[in-house]
Motif scaffolding. Structure first.
Motif, PDB file in Angstrom:
ATOM      1  N   MET A   1       0.838  -1.181   0.000  1.00  0.00           N
ATOM      2  CA  MET A   1       0.000   0.000   0.000  1.00  0.00           C
ATOM      3  C   MET A   1       0.883   1.246   0.000  1.00  0.00           C
ATOM      4  O   MET A   1       1.881   1.303   0.722  1.00  0.00           O
ATOM      5  N   VAL A   2       0.512   2.241  -0.796  1.00  0.00           N
ATOM      6  CA  VAL A   2       1.283   3.472  -0.890  1.00  0.00           C
ATOM      7  C   VAL A   2       0.725   4.491   0.095  1.00  0.00           C
ATOM      8  O   VAL A   2      -0.470   4.795   0.077  1.00  0.00           O
ATOM      9  N   SER A   3       1.567   5.026   0.949  1.00  0.00           N
ATOM     10  CA  SER A   3       1.143   6.033   1.912  1.00  0.00           C
ATOM     11  C   SER A   3       1.043   7.396   1.236  1.00  0.00           C
ATOM     12  O   SER A   3       1.925   7.794   0.466  1.00  0.00           O
ATOM     13  N   LEU A   4      -0.026   8.094   1.513  1.00  0.00           N
ATOM     14  CA  LEU A   4      -0.252   9.418   0.923  1.00  0.00           C
ATOM     15  C   LEU A   4      -0.158  10.528   1.957  1.00  0.00           C
ATOM     16  O   LEU A   4      -0.541  11.675   1.681  1.00  0.00           O
ATOM     17  N   ARG A   5       0.341  10.234   3.118  1.00  0.00           N
ATOM     18  CA  ARG A   5       0.349  11.194   4.213  1.00  0.00           C
ATOM     19  C   ARG A   5       1.308  12.358   3.982  1.00  0.00           C
ATOM     20  O   ARG A   5       1.184  13.402   4.604  1.00  0.00           O
ATOM     21  N   GLY A   6       2.289  12.194   3.108  1.00  0.00           N
ATOM     22  CA  GLY A   6       3.275  13.243   2.925  1.00  0.00           C
ATOM     23  C   GLY A   6       2.820  14.386   2.035  1.00  0.00           C
ATOM     24  O   GLY A   6       3.507  15.409   1.937  1.00  0.00           O
ATOM     25  N   TRP A   7       1.693  14.249   1.371  1.00  0.00           N
ATOM     26  CA  TRP A   7       1.233  15.278   0.448  1.00  0.00           C
ATOM     27  C   TRP A   7       0.531  16.411   1.206  1.00  0.00           C
ATOM     28  O   TRP A   7      -0.282  16.177   2.107  1.00  0.00           O
ATOM     29  N   ALA A   8       0.850  17.623   0.802  1.00  0.00           N
ATOM     30  CA  ALA A   8       0.200  18.775   1.422  1.00  0.00           C
ATOM     31  C   ALA A   8      -1.250  18.872   0.953  1.00  0.00           C
ATOM     32  O   ALA A   8      -1.571  18.571  -0.197  1.00  0.00           O
ATOM     33  N   SER A   9      -2.123  19.295   1.867  1.00  0.00           N
ATOM     34  CA  SER A   9      -3.541  19.437   1.533  1.00  0.00           C
ATOM     35  C   SER A   9      -3.892  20.852   1.104  1.00  0.00           C
ATOM     36  O   SER A   9      -4.749  21.052   0.236  1.00  0.00           O
ATOM     37  N   PHE A  10      -3.229  21.829   1.715  1.00  0.00           N
ATOM     38  CA  PHE A  10      -3.560  23.228   1.452  1.00  0.00           C
ATOM     39  C   PHE A  10      -2.283  24.067   1.410  1.00  0.00           C
ATOM     40  O   PHE A  10      -1.246  23.658   1.935  1.00  0.00           O
ATOM     41  N   PRO A  11      -2.348  25.241   0.800  1.00  0.00           N
ATOM     42  CA  PRO A  11      -1.169  26.117   0.769  1.00  0.00           C
ATOM     43  C   PRO A  11      -0.843  26.652   2.161  1.00  0.00           C
ATOM     44  O   PRO A  11      -1.653  26.556   3.087  1.00  0.00           O
ATOM     45  N   ASP A  12       0.345  27.231   2.280  1.00  0.00           N
ATOM     46  CA  ASP A  12       0.774  27.748   3.585  1.00  0.00           C
ATOM     47  C   ASP A  12      -0.111  28.885   4.067  1.00  0.00           C
ATOM     48  O   ASP A  12      -0.399  28.991   5.262  1.00  0.00           O
ATOM     49  N   GLU A  13      -0.544  29.727   3.153  1.00  0.00           N
ATOM     50  CA  GLU A  13      -1.384  30.858   3.523  1.00  0.00           C
ATOM     51  C   GLU A  13      -2.829  30.583   3.121  1.00  0.00           C
ATOM     52  O   GLU A  13      -3.110  30.255   1.969  1.00  0.00           O
ATOM     53  N   LEU A  14      -3.733  30.723   4.076  1.00  0.00           N
ATOM     54  CA  LEU A  14      -5.148  30.498   3.846  1.00  0.00           C
ATOM     55  C   LEU A  14      -5.930  31.781   4.125  1.00  0.00           C
ATOM     56  O   LEU A  14      -5.555  32.560   5.001  1.00  0.00           O
ATOM     57  N   PRO A  15      -7.020  32.005   3.390  1.00  0.00           N
ATOM     58  CA  PRO A  15      -7.815  33.206   3.637  1.00  0.00           C
ATOM     59  C   PRO A  15      -8.536  33.144   4.977  1.00  0.00           C
ATOM     60  O   PRO A  15      -8.778  32.065   5.523  1.00  0.00           O
ATOM     61  N   SER A 188      -8.315  25.372   8.225  1.00  0.00           N
ATOM     62  CA  SER A 188      -7.378  26.044   9.115  1.00  0.00           C
ATOM     63  C   SER A 188      -6.257  25.064   9.440  1.00  0.00           C
ATOM     64  O   SER A 188      -6.519  23.877   9.670  1.00  0.00           O
ATOM     65  N   HIS A 189      -5.021  25.537   9.445  1.00  0.00           N
ATOM     66  CA  HIS A 189      -3.894  24.635   9.684  1.00  0.00           C
ATOM     67  C   HIS A 189      -3.896  24.045  11.089  1.00  0.00           C
ATOM     68  O   HIS A 189      -3.298  22.992  11.311  1.00  0.00           O
ATOM     69  N   ASP A 190      -4.585  24.691  12.016  1.00  0.00           N
ATOM     70  CA  ASP A 190      -4.655  24.123  13.364  1.00  0.00           C
ATOM     71  C   ASP A 190      -5.801  23.113  13.498  1.00  0.00           C
ATOM     72  O   ASP A 190      -6.091  22.643  14.589  1.00  0.00           O
ATOM     73  N   ARG A 191      -6.442  22.810  12.353  1.00  0.00           N
ATOM     74  CA  ARG A 191      -7.531  21.828  12.252  1.00  0.00           C
ATOM     75  C   ARG A 191      -8.828  22.315  12.880  1.00  0.00           C
ATOM     76  O   ARG A 191      -9.804  21.573  12.914  1.00  0.00           O
ATOM     77  N   ARG A 192      -8.857  23.549  13.363  1.00  0.00           N
ATOM     78  CA  ARG A 192     -10.110  24.109  13.860  1.00  0.00           C
ATOM     79  C   ARG A 192     -10.803  24.826  12.701  1.00  0.00           C
ATOM     80  O   ARG A 192     -10.906  26.056  12.668  1.00  0.00           O
ATOM     81  N   HIS A 193     -11.233  24.011  11.748  1.00  0.00           N
ATOM     82  CA  HIS A 193     -11.825  24.535  10.527  1.00  0.00           C
ATOM     83  C   HIS A 193     -13.096  25.338  10.849  1.00  0.00           C
ATOM     84  O   HIS A 193     -13.838  25.012  11.784  1.00  0.00           O
ATOM     85  N   VAL A 194     -13.325  26.366  10.064  1.00  0.00           N
ATOM     86  CA  VAL A 194     -14.496  27.216  10.267  1.00  0.00           C
ATOM     87  C   VAL A 194     -15.616  26.743   9.345  1.00  0.00           C
ATOM     88  O   VAL A 194     -15.449  26.699   8.127  1.00  0.00           O
ATOM     89  N   ARG A 195     -16.750  26.399   9.961  1.00  0.00           N
ATOM     90  CA  ARG A 195     -17.893  25.895   9.196  1.00  0.00           C
ATOM     91  C   ARG A 195     -19.126  26.750   9.492  1.00  0.00           C
ATOM     92  O   ARG A 195     -19.488  26.956  10.653  1.00  0.00           O
ATOM     93  N   LEU A 196     -19.756  27.215   8.425  1.00  0.00           N
ATOM     94  CA  LEU A 196     -20.975  27.999   8.550  1.00  0.00           C
ATOM     95  C   LEU A 196     -22.057  27.349   7.690  1.00  0.00           C
ATOM     96  O   LEU A 196     -21.861  27.137   6.493  1.00  0.00           O
ATOM     97  N   ARG A 197     -23.187  27.053   8.307  1.00  0.00           N
ATOM     98  CA  ARG A 197     -24.297  26.441   7.581  1.00  0.00           C
ATOM     99  C   ARG A 197     -25.461  27.427   7.489  1.00  0.00           C
ATOM    100  O   ARG A 197     -25.866  28.034   8.477  1.00  0.00           O
ATOM    101  N   TYR A 198     -25.980  27.546   6.267  1.00  0.00           N
ATOM    102  CA  TYR A 198     -27.241  28.245   6.041  1.00  0.00           C
ATOM    103  C   TYR A 198     -28.332  27.178   5.978  1.00  0.00           C
ATOM    104  O   TYR A 198     -28.245  26.240   5.185  1.00  0.00           O
ATOM    105  N   ARG A 199     -29.357  27.317   6.799  1.00  0.00           N
ATOM    106  CA  ARG A 199     -30.458  26.357   6.810  1.00  0.00           C
ATOM    107  C   ARG A 199     -31.760  27.119   6.561  1.00  0.00           C
ATOM    108  O   ARG A 199     -32.063  28.096   7.234  1.00  0.00           O
TER     109      ARG A 199
END
Length: 212
Positions: A1-15, A188-199
């Motif tokens: 099995m090939v590990s994919l953990r080394g790939w970056a998910s997002f750029p260094d700077e996020l809005p 968010s790089h600290d994994r505290r992603h911001v989620r907003l739901r419109y219902r």
């Protein structure tokens, strides 16, 4: 099995995303995010359309968003395509937009309604010639036993389009997804992603923060 953990998910700077500074309607925020994403990624209007098969099995594919407004998000396809047949049986769908270059995702789901025939025809005639030829070829997702059959069908479709420039297939359909929920996700790089739901509640939208 090939590990994919080394790939970056997002750029260094996020809005930065401030849920408290968002408009009352989700389509307004979406248009802002879409235009901003278009400055950084290719085909920001490409989305994963998820439907349900006749036996209840989920299905998904990437489509191009046609329009968005207060009434909903519009896509188009043949009513005889697999997704068209699935929408006829189960007229509900989900759309997912993912812009990794900005660390953003938008998810929405709700009932789907086909447009009037004249609206669908107008959508078709606005397509580039090659796209119109493709639609007239038809038989989407059917087994292709011989590539020569595709070439013959393409030539016939090209001839038909040239001779009938103002004619649209009766099966071409524009669909409107009127979401009941729309979620905006900012990584968010600290994994505290911001989620907003419109219902949707009646004719209004309720905005809610969600746990990551």
């Amino acid at each position: 099995m090939v590990s994919l953990r080394g790939w970056a998910s997002f750029p260094d700077e996020l809005p930065v995303f401030d849920p408290d500074a968002t408009p009352a309607a989700p389509h307004e925020l979406f248009v802002g995010w879409l235009n901003e994403a278009g400055e950084h990624v290719l085909a920001p209007h490409a989305a994963t359309l998820s439907t349900v098969d006749t036996d209840g099995t989920p299905d998904a594919r990437v489509v191009i968003l046609k329009d968005v407004g207060p009434g909903g998000w519009a896509i188009a396809t043949s009513s005889e395509s697999p997704k068209g047949l699935q929408l006829r049986k189960h007229p509900h769908a989900a759309l997912t937009f993912f812009w990794p270059g900005r660390g953003r995702q938008v998810r929405l789901r709700g009932p789907v309604t086909p447009a009037a025939p004249e609206v669908s025809a107008e959508d078709f005639l606005a397509r580039p010639p090659a796209s119109r030829v493709e639609a007239f070829i038809g038989r989407q997702s059917a087994v292709l036993h011989d590539p020569a059959e595709l070439l013959d069908a393409a030539r016939e479709a090209e001839r038909w389009v040239e001779e009938n420039p103002g004619v649209a297939p009766e099966t071409w359909t524009r669909y409107l997804i009127a979401p009941e929920e729309v979620e905006f996700w900012q990584a968010s790089h600290d994994r505290r992603h911001v989620r907003l739901r419109y219902r949707r509640e009646g004719d209004a939208w309720v905005r809610e923060r969600l746990w990551p």
